[in-house]
Design a protein around this motif. Structure first.
Motif, short mmCIF file in Angstrom:
data_model
loop_
_atom_site.label_atom_id
_atom_site.label_comp_id
_atom_site.label_asym_id
_atom_site.label_seq_id
_atom_site.Cartn_x
_atom_site.Cartn_y
_atom_site.Cartn_z
N ASN A 182 6.28 13.98 -11.13
CA ASN A 182 6.87 13.95 -12.46
C ASN A 182 6.03 14.77 -13.45
OD1 ASN A 182 8.77 13.11 -14.44
ND2 ASN A 182 7.27 11.61 -15.17
N GLN A 183 4.71 14.65 -13.36
CA GLN A 183 3.85 15.44 -14.23
C GLN A 183 4.02 16.93 -13.97
OE1 GLN A 183 -0.09 13.95 -13.53
NE2 GLN A 183 0.21 12.11 -14.75
N GLU A 184 4.10 17.29 -12.69
CA GLU A 184 4.31 18.70 -12.34
C GLU A 184 5.66 19.18 -12.86
OE1 GLU A 184 4.51 21.58 -8.39
OE2 GLU A 184 4.24 19.44 -8.15
N ASN A 185 6.67 18.34 -12.72
CA ASN A 185 8.00 18.69 -13.20
C ASN A 185 8.00 18.89 -14.71
OD1 ASN A 185 10.80 19.10 -13.02
ND2 ASN A 185 11.19 16.97 -13.52
N GLN A 186 7.31 18.03 -15.43
CA GLN A 186 7.24 18.16 -16.89
C GLN A 186 6.53 19.45 -17.30
OE1 GLN A 186 8.81 16.17 -19.10
NE2 GLN A 186 9.65 15.27 -17.23
N ALA A 187 5.47 19.79 -16.58
CA ALA A 187 4.74 21.02 -16.89
C ALA A 187 5.62 22.24 -16.63
CB ALA A 187 3.47 21.11 -16.05
N LEU A 188 6.34 22.23 -15.51
CA LEU A 188 7.22 23.35 -15.19
C LEU A 188 8.38 23.45 -16.19
CD1 LEU A 188 7.33 23.01 -11.31
CD2 LEU A 188 6.25 24.86 -12.62
N LEU A 189 8.92 22.30 -16.56
CA LEU A 189 10.01 22.30 -17.54
C LEU A 189 9.54 22.83 -18.89
CD1 LEU A 189 12.95 21.52 -18.15
CD2 LEU A 189 12.11 19.25 -18.76
N SER A 190 8.34 22.44 -19.28
CA SER A 190 7.77 22.92 -20.53
C SER A 190 7.58 24.44 -20.48
CB SER A 190 6.45 22.23 -20.80
OG SER A 190 5.84 22.73 -21.95
N GLU A 191 7.06 24.91 -19.36
CA GLU A 191 6.87 26.35 -19.20
C GLU A 191 8.20 27.10 -19.23
OE1 GLU A 191 5.17 29.49 -15.86
OE2 GLU A 191 4.55 27.39 -15.76
N LEU A 192 9.21 26.53 -18.57
CA LEU A 192 10.53 27.16 -18.56
C LEU A 192 11.13 27.22 -19.97
CD1 LEU A 192 12.92 28.33 -16.96
CD2 LEU A 192 13.71 25.97 -16.63
N LYS A 193 11.00 26.11 -20.70
CA LYS A 193 11.51 26.10 -22.08
C LYS A 193 10.80 27.13 -22.93
CE LYS A 193 13.12 21.32 -22.44
NZ LYS A 193 12.92 20.02 -23.09
N GLN A 194 9.48 27.24 -22.73
CA GLN A 194 8.71 28.20 -23.51
C GLN A 194 9.15 29.63 -23.19
OE1 GLN A 194 4.51 28.04 -22.73
NE2 GLN A 194 3.98 29.17 -24.58
N GLN A 225 0.83 -1.21 0.00
CA GLN A 225 0.00 0.00 0.00
C GLN A 225 0.86 1.25 0.00
OE1 GLN A 225 -2.46 -0.48 3.45
NE2 GLN A 225 -4.05 -1.61 2.35
N GLU A 226 1.90 1.26 0.82
CA GLU A 226 2.80 2.41 0.89
C GLU A 226 3.52 2.59 -0.44
OE1 GLU A 226 4.71 5.62 3.00
OE2 GLU A 226 2.84 4.49 3.22
N ASN A 227 3.93 1.50 -1.05
CA ASN A 227 4.60 1.56 -2.34
C ASN A 227 3.68 2.17 -3.41
OD1 ASN A 227 6.64 1.11 -4.25
ND2 ASN A 227 5.75 -0.85 -4.82
N GLU A 228 2.43 1.77 -3.41
CA GLU A 228 1.47 2.31 -4.37
C GLU A 228 1.24 3.80 -4.13
OE1 GLU A 228 -1.11 2.26 -7.62
OE2 GLU A 228 0.39 0.83 -6.95
N ARG A 229 1.13 4.18 -2.86
CA ARG A 229 0.95 5.60 -2.52
C ARG A 229 2.14 6.42 -3.00
NH1 ARG A 229 2.46 9.32 1.04
NH2 ARG A 229 3.91 7.94 2.10
N LEU A 230 3.34 5.93 -2.77
CA LEU A 230 4.55 6.64 -3.19
C LEU A 230 4.69 6.68 -4.71
CD1 LEU A 230 7.05 5.34 -0.50
CD2 LEU A 230 6.09 7.65 -0.68
N ARG A 231 4.27 5.59 -5.37
CA ARG A 231 4.33 5.57 -6.83
C ARG A 231 3.42 6.63 -7.42
NH1 ARG A 231 1.59 4.32 -10.88
NH2 ARG A 231 -0.15 3.50 -9.69
N LYS A 232 2.20 6.75 -6.86
CA LYS A 232 1.27 7.77 -7.35
C LYS A 232 1.80 9.17 -7.08
CE LYS A 232 -2.92 4.99 -6.95
NZ LYS A 232 -4.20 4.81 -6.24
N LYS A 233 2.40 9.36 -5.92
CA LYS A 233 2.97 10.67 -5.60
C LYS A 233 4.12 11.01 -6.55
CE LYS A 233 4.62 13.40 -1.72
NZ LYS A 233 4.88 13.43 -0.27
N ALA A 234 4.97 10.03 -6.84
CA ALA A 234 6.07 10.25 -7.77
C ALA A 234 5.55 10.57 -9.16
CB ALA A 234 6.98 9.01 -7.81
N GLU A 235 4.49 9.91 -9.56
CA GLU A 235 3.89 10.18 -10.88
C GLU A 235 3.37 11.62 -10.95
OE1 GLU A 235 0.31 8.43 -13.68
OE2 GLU A 235 1.12 7.17 -12.10
N LEU A 236 2.70 12.06 -9.90
CA LEU A 236 2.18 13.44 -9.87
C LEU A 236 3.33 14.45 -9.88
CD1 LEU A 236 -0.75 13.12 -7.30
CD2 LEU A 236 -0.92 13.53 -9.76
#
Length: 82
Positions: free
Chosen positions: A30-42, A17-28
């Motif tokens: 990563n998505q936030e990081n990608q959005a910020l990186l895209s904004e920075l590149k723009q 359960q903890e692993n699944e919770r951490l995996r979901k948090k890492a996924e979120l």
């Protein structure tokens, strides 16, 4: 012996359960990081287009390569621990 197995089973369930919770948090994250990186590149692209002709001097490294290899390594290391 049954008590030990029951305890280990409960611990295993908790870890999964903890692993699944951490995996979901890492996924979120990563998505936030990608959005910020895209904004920075723009923003850098817009800045380079308006301010100076040297567009390649402010290149941003592709963090996807780092994060995907880290995720792969983390997956491998967690599988080895099991």
């Amino acid at each position: 012996m049954d008590r030990i197995n029951s305890n280990l089973y409960l611990q295993n369930c908790y870890i999964m359960q903890e692993n699944e919770r951490l995996r979901k948090k890492a996924e979120l994250l990563n998505q936030e990081n990608q959005a910020l990186l895209s904004e920075l590149k723009q923003r850098l692209s817009q800045s380079n287009n308006t301010n100076s002709p040297r567009a390649n001097s402010n290149s941003i490294p592709d963090l996807n390569l780092c994060s995907s290899s880290n995720n792969t390594n983390a997956s491998k290391s967690s599988k080895k621990k099991k």
